[in-house]
Design a protein around this motif. Structure first.
Motif, PDB file in Angstrom:
ATOM      1  N   ASP A  98       0.964  -1.177  -0.139  1.00 50.88           N
ATOM      2  CA  ASP A  98      -0.017   0.144  -0.014  1.00 50.88           C
ATOM      3  C   ASP A  98       1.026   1.389  -0.057  1.00 50.88           C
ATOM      4  O   ASP A  98       0.341   2.434   0.357  1.00 50.88           O
ATOM      5  N   SER A 145      -0.571  -7.731  -0.115  1.00 44.19           N
ATOM      6  CA  SER A 145      -1.711  -6.815   0.828  1.00 44.19           C
ATOM      7  C   SER A 145      -3.056  -6.912   0.071  1.00 44.19           C
ATOM      8  O   SER A 145      -3.288  -7.246  -1.048  1.00 44.19           O
ATOM      9  N   SER A 146      -4.012  -6.217   0.804  1.00 39.99           N
ATOM     10  CA  SER A 146      -5.308  -6.251   0.364  1.00 39.99           C
ATOM     11  C   SER A 146      -5.024  -5.300  -0.953  1.00 39.99           C
ATOM     12  O   SER A 146      -6.255  -5.361  -1.717  1.00 39.99           O
ATOM     13  N   ASP A 147      -4.072  -4.540  -0.842  1.00 38.60           N
ATOM     14  CA  ASP A 147      -4.124  -3.623  -2.363  1.00 38.60           C
ATOM     15  C   ASP A 147      -3.683  -4.529  -3.505  1.00 38.60           C
ATOM     16  O   ASP A 147      -3.938  -4.050  -4.749  1.00 38.60           O
ATOM     17  N   VAL A 149      -3.263  -8.374  -3.548  1.00 37.91           N
ATOM     18  CA  VAL A 149      -3.435  -9.996  -3.412  1.00 37.91           C
ATOM     19  C   VAL A 149      -4.319 -10.385  -4.584  1.00 37.91           C
ATOM     20  O   VAL A 149      -3.847 -11.594  -4.980  1.00 37.91           O
ATOM     21  N   SER A 150      -5.276  -9.793  -4.969  1.00 33.57           N
ATOM     22  CA  SER A 150      -6.027 -10.264  -6.083  1.00 33.57           C
ATOM     23  C   SER A 150      -5.157 -10.549  -7.318  1.00 33.57           C
ATOM     24  O   SER A 150      -5.350 -11.587  -8.250  1.00 33.57           O
ATOM     25  N   TYR A 186      -3.169 -15.083   3.168  1.00 41.15           N
ATOM     26  CA  TYR A 186      -4.051 -13.751   3.304  1.00 41.15           C
ATOM     27  C   TYR A 186      -5.187 -13.697   4.161  1.00 41.15           C
ATOM     28  O   TYR A 186      -5.528 -12.669   4.910  1.00 41.15           O
ATOM     29  N   ASP A 190      -5.175 -11.455   7.355  1.00 35.93           N
ATOM     30  CA  ASP A 190      -5.923 -10.377   7.028  1.00 35.93           C
ATOM     31  C   ASP A 190      -7.155 -10.486   6.813  1.00 35.93           C
ATOM     32  O   ASP A 190      -8.128 -10.251   7.807  1.00 35.93           O
ATOM     33  N   PRO A 194     -10.176  -7.480  -0.522  1.00 30.08           N
ATOM     34  CA  PRO A 194      -9.138  -6.908  -1.079  1.00 30.08           C
ATOM     35  C   PRO A 194      -9.352  -5.967  -2.299  1.00 30.08           C
ATOM     36  O   PRO A 194     -10.567  -6.288  -2.913  1.00 30.08           O
ATOM     37  N   THR A 195      -8.667  -5.090  -2.875  1.00 30.54           N
ATOM     38  CA  THR A 195      -8.906  -4.396  -3.778  1.00 30.54           C
ATOM     39  C   THR A 195      -8.903  -5.107  -4.972  1.00 30.54           C
ATOM     40  O   THR A 195      -8.322  -6.013  -5.240  1.00 30.54           O
ATOM     41  N   ARG A 213     -16.390  -6.773  -3.775  1.00 31.42           N
ATOM     42  CA  ARG A 213     -14.919  -7.031  -3.542  1.00 31.42           C
ATOM     43  C   ARG A 213     -14.762  -8.451  -3.206  1.00 31.42           C
ATOM     44  O   ARG A 213     -13.916  -9.310  -3.640  1.00 31.42           O
TER      45      ARG A 213
END
Length: 645
Positions: A98, A145-147, A149-150, A186, A190, A194-195, A213
């Motif tokens: 992030d 990270s959540s930003d 991981v996808s 993840y 977390d 995620p984004t 999401r």
């Protein structure tokens, strides 16, 4: 993304939206002579975005230069960490996902990802691999990270699919298992929605909700599991493949992202794996779910499902065929359940062992008590709107081996019903092979049911129904086009007539103490013997050359059937009841000739002996005994012929 808020950034978002629209909507309207026109236009827009991002990047300072260095190479990413162990994609070193530099890496990586998919869609696989590799290299210095991981997972999914398509199964396994480990870590560390990758190029007011999401992220992992199921199947890890396939189907239902008929066929196919393992509870559940979900076709829960067919008539035809395919899976379920019950209950001569039957019934009571526990441990399908329907269908057929005629008939009737459904679609006119296979399974259902029938006359009638459904088709099929099918039918008809003959012989033996055989019984018995011998001989004749010459060497696929047919013909001629000694002599000589063939062939081809050990042993015994009987009969007839050698 906040640092890029400007008219230029909004322009980039608009360009991305246009590229997505070209890819997902306009491409469906492309003419046949330009099938990739819209995707080529989308590619140009993606390159435009990439160039714009690089311009932004130029002013970001020294940190971003490190990321740029990671994206310049198209070498396949080696999933290794600094200590030489395989990296799970969520390294504990490098840029924060992030951070501004990490976010820019994700944005550039996303463009590389979409370019890669674009090239794969236009059948430019090497270029697609290059862009996807660049994507992973850009992410290689970032923590998951959540930003991002996808993007980590989706890029590996695509490379996994690509590697599998190139038969690089172990490489595909590496990408997909890494994607799986990224997801699992993840979610453990977390777990927040995620984004999504599309949000890298979305203005703040158009960002996705947490629910959207979550669904997209879970769908990406569902794809990972789906592809892993195929990889494990290709590696021969069938149990693991079945587990992943089952979980994939369960997740698709939960997410309501599936094509009903495709889902139903996958569930029905999975049932066949469970059936072969004797896991009938799971097999029944898969088939019940398949039947219920197949009924949803036309009520498509997703856009993909709505496009199963281009025209309404094609769609109806596809639905009919796929439902018939599911019906055939149900037939296999019922047939295997009956045959496994037969194996459980039969004695050493293939008859019902009443002691085993009673013992199994006592064990059944405990088994039924534990069934509910088993249901809870099984992986169940369904949501609130389908689970009751699935459970209701399951109640119509048992998943425990039937132990008597009543229970066996209940399973048989279910199989018979699905056989009727399957035949309605797979008719002889246009589906010869499929139609015959269904009839053979239907015949096998009768054979399995007959095992439970104590009344020998009733058992004969069941076998007669098998003859009625197979005989006309066998005789009508053209040997030029359907030789293998005709051979199968000839052999099966020969065995059916032989089974009926054995039953008549058993009946005759029961009556021998009270009365002699009447002429009608003798005629019937001889007819069954002759019919069985006729079809065995037809099978053997089909192996000969066009000139009628018997082959000197039998191919592996017909070796055992051919030798068994010879043995059975010999046995049948020995059973025919004939009054004139001359007829008896003729039949005994035919019997001896066929026994000799089995012995002589195995002596000339030693490798064949292992395929017919029992038949060979008996044939040798009969080759020694029959000449004595033949000579005795000749002596009775007062013949001056020389003794048989």
């Amino acid at each position: 993304m906040a640092s890029l808020r400007s008219d230029e950034w909004r322009a980039i978002c608009d360009i991305f939206t246009n590229a997505q629209n070209l890819t997902e909507v306009e491409s469906r309207k492309d003419p046949e002579n330009e099938p990739f026109r819209s995707k080529y236009k989308a590619r140009e827009l993606l390159h435009e975005i990439y160039s714009a991002l690089k311009c932004f990047e130029a002013g970001d300072g020294e940190d971003q230069q490190e990321v740029e260095d990671g994206g310049g190479s198209a070498q396949l990413p080696v999933e290794q960490s600094v200590d030489g162990q395989r990296d799970d994609g969520v390294g504990q070193w490098g840029l924060s996902g992030d951070s501004p530099a990490g976010l820019r890496a994700a944005q550039l990586g996303a463009v590389e990802y979409y370019l890669g998919v674009n090239h794969l869609d236009t059948e430019e696989l090497s270029a697609g691999q290059e862009h996807l590799t660049n994507c992973l290299n850009l992410l290689g210095r970032c923590k998951a990270s959540s930003d991002n991981v996808s993007l980590f997972i989706n890029a590996r999914n695509q490379l996994g699919i690509l590697s599998a398509g190139w038969d690089e199964t172990e490489t595909a396994q590496g990408f997909l298992e890494t994607a799986e480990s990224i997801y699992l870590r993840y979610m453990k560390e977390d777990g927040s929605p995620p984004t999504d990758m599309t949000e890298y190029f979305t203005t703040e007011e158009n960002l996705l909700t947490h629910q959207e999401r979550t669904k997209r992220f879970e769908l990406a992992y569902t794809h990972t599991m789906y592809y892993l199921a195929q990889v494990y199947k290709n590696l021969g890890q069938n149990e693991r493949a079945a587990t992943y396939c089952h979980s994939t189907l369960q997740r698709q239902l939960k997410l309501k992202e599936f094509s009903p008929m495709e889902w139903a066929l996958n569930a029905a196919s999975l049932s066949q794996y469970y059936i072969t393992k004797g896991h009938y509870m799971e097999g029944r559940h898969c088939l019940s779910a398949a039947t219920v979900v197949a009924g949803l076709a036309g009520e498509a829960p997703s856009e993909a499902a709505a496009q199963e067919s281009e025209t309404e008539s094609e769609c109806r035809e596809q639905l009919r065929q796929k439902r018939a395919d599911i019906a055939r899976c149900w037939i296999k379920y019922c047939l295997n359940l009956l045959e496994d019950a037969k194996k459980l209950l039969e004695d050493n001569i293939g008859e019902l062992d009443t002691d085993r039957q009673e013992e199994s019934k006592r064990a059944r009571r405990q088994e039924e008590e534990e069934e509910e526990k088993g249901r809870k441990s099984a992986v169940l399908f369904g949501s609130e709107d389908t689970f009751d329907s699935i459970a209701s269908l399951e109640e119509k057929v048992c998943c425990l081996c039937p132990l008597d005629l009543t229970e066996a008939r209940a399973v048989f009737l279910v199989g018979q019903n699905y056989a009727t459904q399957a035949k309605e679609y797979f008719q002889m006119d246009g589906y010869v092979t499929d139609h015959v296979e269904i009839l053979q399974d239907y015949s096998a259902l009768f054979r399995a049911l007959a095992f439970f029938e104590e009344d020998l006359e009733q058992r004969c009638k069941m076998h007669k129904q098998r003859v009625d459904m197979l005989e006309t088709i066998c005789n009508d099929l053209n040997s030029r086009y359907y030789l293998m099918i005709r051979r199968q039918l000839m052999f099966e008809l020969a065995e059916i007539y032989s089974e009926m003959m054995d039953l008549k012989l058993m009946l005759a033996n029961r009556q021998a103490d009270t009365q002699s055989l009447d002429s009608h019984t003798v005629t019937k018995f001889n007819h069954l013997c002759s019919s069985s011998a006729k079809y065995f001989q037809m099978f053997l004749d089909s192996l000969c050359s066009p000139e009628g010459k018997v082959p000197e060497h039998l191919e592996e696929e017909v070796l055992r059937p051919a030798l068994v047919a010879r043995f059975r013909v010999a046995r049948l001629y020995g059973h025919i009841i004939s009054s004139p000694p001359s007829d008896q002599l003729e039949n005994l000589n035919k019997s001896l000739d066929n026994y000799k063939y089995v012995v002589q062939y195995c002596e000339s081809h030693p490798e064949a002996a292992a395929t017919v050990e029992t038949e060979l042993e008996l044939s040798r015994e009969m080759v020694g005994l029959l000449p004595l009987k033949i000579n005795w009969l000749k002596a009775r007839m007062g013949t001056n012929n020389s003794l048989v050698d």
